[in-house]
Design a protein around this motif. Structure first.
Motif, mmCIF file in Angstrom:
data_model
loop_
_atom_site.group_PDB
_atom_site.id
_atom_site.type_symbol
_atom_site.label_atom_id
_atom_site.label_comp_id
_atom_site.label_asym_id
_atom_site.label_seq_id
_atom_site.Cartn_x
_atom_site.Cartn_y
_atom_site.Cartn_z
ATOM 1 N N GLY A 256 0.783 -1.226 0.000
ATOM 2 C CA GLY A 256 0.000 0.000 0.000
ATOM 3 C C GLY A 256 0.816 1.277 0.000
ATOM 4 O O GLY A 256 2.025 1.291 -0.257
ATOM 5 N N ASN A 257 0.121 2.344 0.357
ATOM 6 C CA ASN A 257 0.665 3.701 0.282
ATOM 7 C C ASN A 257 1.480 4.018 1.536
ATOM 8 O O ASN A 257 1.117 4.883 2.335
ATOM 9 C CB ASN A 257 -0.501 4.686 0.114
ATOM 10 C CG ASN A 257 -0.034 6.110 -0.061
ATOM 11 O OD1 ASN A 257 1.020 6.363 -0.638
ATOM 12 N ND2 ASN A 257 -0.808 7.050 0.457
ATOM 13 N N LYS A 258 2.589 3.290 1.702
ATOM 14 C CA LYS A 258 3.432 3.465 2.886
ATOM 15 C C LYS A 258 4.897 3.586 2.482
ATOM 16 O O LYS A 258 5.297 3.152 1.402
ATOM 17 C CB LYS A 258 3.263 2.278 3.842
ATOM 18 C CG LYS A 258 1.850 2.125 4.395
ATOM 19 C CD LYS A 258 1.738 0.929 5.324
ATOM 20 C CE LYS A 258 0.310 0.789 5.844
ATOM 21 N NZ LYS A 258 0.159 -0.351 6.772
ATOM 22 N N VAL A 259 5.679 4.164 3.362
ATOM 23 C CA VAL A 259 7.129 4.187 3.183
ATOM 24 C C VAL A 259 7.662 2.824 3.629
ATOM 25 O O VAL A 259 7.260 2.311 4.677
ATOM 26 C CB VAL A 259 7.774 5.312 4.018
ATOM 27 C CG1 VAL A 259 9.291 5.287 3.875
ATOM 28 C CG2 VAL A 259 7.209 6.671 3.604
ATOM 29 N N SER B 169 1.481 2.375 10.446
ATOM 30 C CA SER B 169 0.446 3.145 9.752
ATOM 31 C C SER B 169 0.997 3.839 8.510
ATOM 32 O O SER B 169 0.367 3.836 7.448
ATOM 33 C CB SER B 169 -0.164 4.181 10.694
ATOM 34 O OG SER B 169 0.847 5.042 11.205
ATOM 35 N N ASP B 170 2.175 4.446 8.636
ATOM 36 C CA ASP B 170 2.789 5.167 7.517
ATOM 37 C C ASP B 170 4.102 4.535 7.054
ATOM 38 O O ASP B 170 4.546 4.801 5.939
ATOM 39 C CB ASP B 170 3.064 6.621 7.913
ATOM 40 C CG ASP B 170 1.793 7.421 8.092
ATOM 41 O OD1 ASP B 170 1.318 7.988 7.105
ATOM 42 O OD2 ASP B 170 1.266 7.464 9.218
ATOM 43 N N VAL B 171 4.711 3.755 7.917
ATOM 44 C CA VAL B 171 6.027 3.174 7.628
ATOM 45 C C VAL B 171 6.010 1.688 7.960
ATOM 46 O O VAL B 171 5.503 1.290 9.016
ATOM 47 C CB VAL B 171 7.133 3.866 8.459
ATOM 48 C CG1 VAL B 171 8.496 3.247 8.158
ATOM 49 C CG2 VAL B 171 7.153 5.369 8.198
ATOM 50 N N VAL B 172 6.551 0.866 7.052
ATOM 51 C CA VAL B 172 6.704 -0.561 7.332
ATOM 52 C C VAL B 172 8.142 -0.979 7.047
ATOM 53 O O VAL B 172 8.802 -0.429 6.162
ATOM 54 C CB VAL B 172 5.744 -1.438 6.496
ATOM 55 C CG1 VAL B 172 4.310 -1.239 6.925
ATOM 56 C CG2 VAL B 172 5.904 -1.188 5.011
ATOM 57 N N LEU C 17 15.358 2.194 0.725
ATOM 58 C CA LEU C 17 14.277 3.059 1.182
ATOM 59 C C LEU C 17 13.364 3.334 -0.005
ATOM 60 O O LEU C 17 13.795 3.888 -1.021
ATOM 61 C CB LEU C 17 14.832 4.369 1.745
ATOM 62 C CG LEU C 17 13.794 5.361 2.289
ATOM 63 C CD1 LEU C 17 12.989 4.742 3.433
ATOM 64 C CD2 LEU C 17 14.470 6.648 2.758
ATOM 65 N N ILE C 18 12.107 2.934 0.136
ATOM 66 C CA ILE C 18 11.129 3.020 -0.952
ATOM 67 C C ILE C 18 9.972 3.906 -0.506
ATOM 68 O O ILE C 18 9.447 3.740 0.602
ATOM 69 C CB ILE C 18 10.624 1.611 -1.329
ATOM 70 C CG1 ILE C 18 11.808 0.748 -1.797
ATOM 71 C CG2 ILE C 18 9.545 1.681 -2.398
ATOM 72 C CD1 ILE C 18 11.454 -0.707 -2.046
ATOM 73 N N GLN D 187 11.183 12.198 6.511
ATOM 74 C CA GLN D 187 10.977 13.126 5.400
ATOM 75 C C GLN D 187 10.017 12.538 4.373
ATOM 76 O O GLN D 187 9.088 13.216 3.916
ATOM 77 C CB GLN D 187 12.313 13.450 4.731
ATOM 78 C CG GLN D 187 12.186 14.424 3.557
ATOM 79 C CD GLN D 187 13.528 14.787 2.958
ATOM 80 O OE1 GLN D 187 14.537 14.830 3.661
ATOM 81 N NE2 GLN D 187 13.556 15.037 1.664
ATOM 82 N N LEU D 188 10.221 11.266 4.021
ATOM 83 C CA LEU D 188 9.336 10.639 3.035
ATOM 84 C C LEU D 188 7.923 10.472 3.580
ATOM 85 O O LEU D 188 6.954 10.521 2.817
ATOM 86 C CB LEU D 188 9.890 9.277 2.613
ATOM 87 C CG LEU D 188 11.157 9.268 1.756
ATOM 88 C CD1 LEU D 188 11.412 7.867 1.209
ATOM 89 C CD2 LEU D 188 11.079 10.264 0.612
#
Length: 203
Positions: A61-64, A100-103, A171-172, A199-200
């Motif tokens: 999904g839409n995560k860093v 939630s935002d980073v995996v 880092l993606i 930052q991402l």
């Protein structure tokens, strides 16, 4: 009256000019500090070691994503990297970003020995927070394809160890672009990685 209007117009011109200059300065600053896109991250489909289900990079999904390539019998570089990532996990939890935002993603390149049970034991020993970690394992053919797609040379030695590059930490961003590749192990600067992740996460 005309003089007052002229003064008001001059003030407006100055305000607009300052706004334009400020916006331009911010745009230049943002462009200079923004991590460049290296390339599109190759997609892959591998088995999630928890569920056994096939998942892809896109399915995250839409995560860093911070992706490490590891093998469990690695004596130094891999466990040191995972320890650093666990430390970063705690910082990201404090900011309510982890999961939630980073995996964090771990992909084994030794599927013959790194069974799901062994990987789970490794992860639990390292005290990973499962809400934000994913570990994947493929067949030998699937693994070799992923390594080739990410330009990682991992050669198995007679003793079961691997010769592999130190720079195997990717880092993606949310759009699945590779934005940075880091050194692993003792050469890993976790403060730099953490700064880049934050930052991402704002993009």
């Amino acid at each position: 009256m005309e003089s007052a209007l002229r003064k008001a117009a001059n003030v407006l011109i100055v305000v607009l000019a300052l706004a334009v200059i400020g916006g331009l300065a911010y745009w230049i600053w943002w462009g200079s500090t923004r991590l460049p896109v290296i390339e599109r991250a190759p997609n892959w489909t591998l088995a999630n070691i928890e569920s056994g289900q096939q998942e892809s990079l896109q399915s995250l999904g839409n995560k860093v994503k911070l992706v490490e390539f590891i093998f469990l019998n690695c004596p130094d570089i891999c466990p040191t990297t995972t320890v650093n990532m666990v430390a970063m996990q705690e910082e990201l939890n404090k900011r309510k970003l982890f999961g939630s935002d980073v995996v964090f993603v771990g992909i084994t390149f030794d599927p013959g020995r790194d069974t799901p049970e062994a990987i789970k034991k490794y992860a639990d020993t390292m005290q990973v927070d499962w809400k934000g970690w994913k570990f994947y394992r493929g067949t030998e053919a699937e693994t070799q394809k992923v390594l080739a797609d990410y330009k990682i040379f991992a050669e198995k030695q007679p003793d079961g160890s691997y010769v592999h590059p130190v720079r195997s930490l990717f880092l993606i961003d949310r759009n699945n672009n590779i934005r940075k590749i880091y050194s692993m192990g003792e050469k890993m600067d976790k403060e730099e990685v953490l700064k880049d992740i934050r930052q991402l996460a704002k993009e």
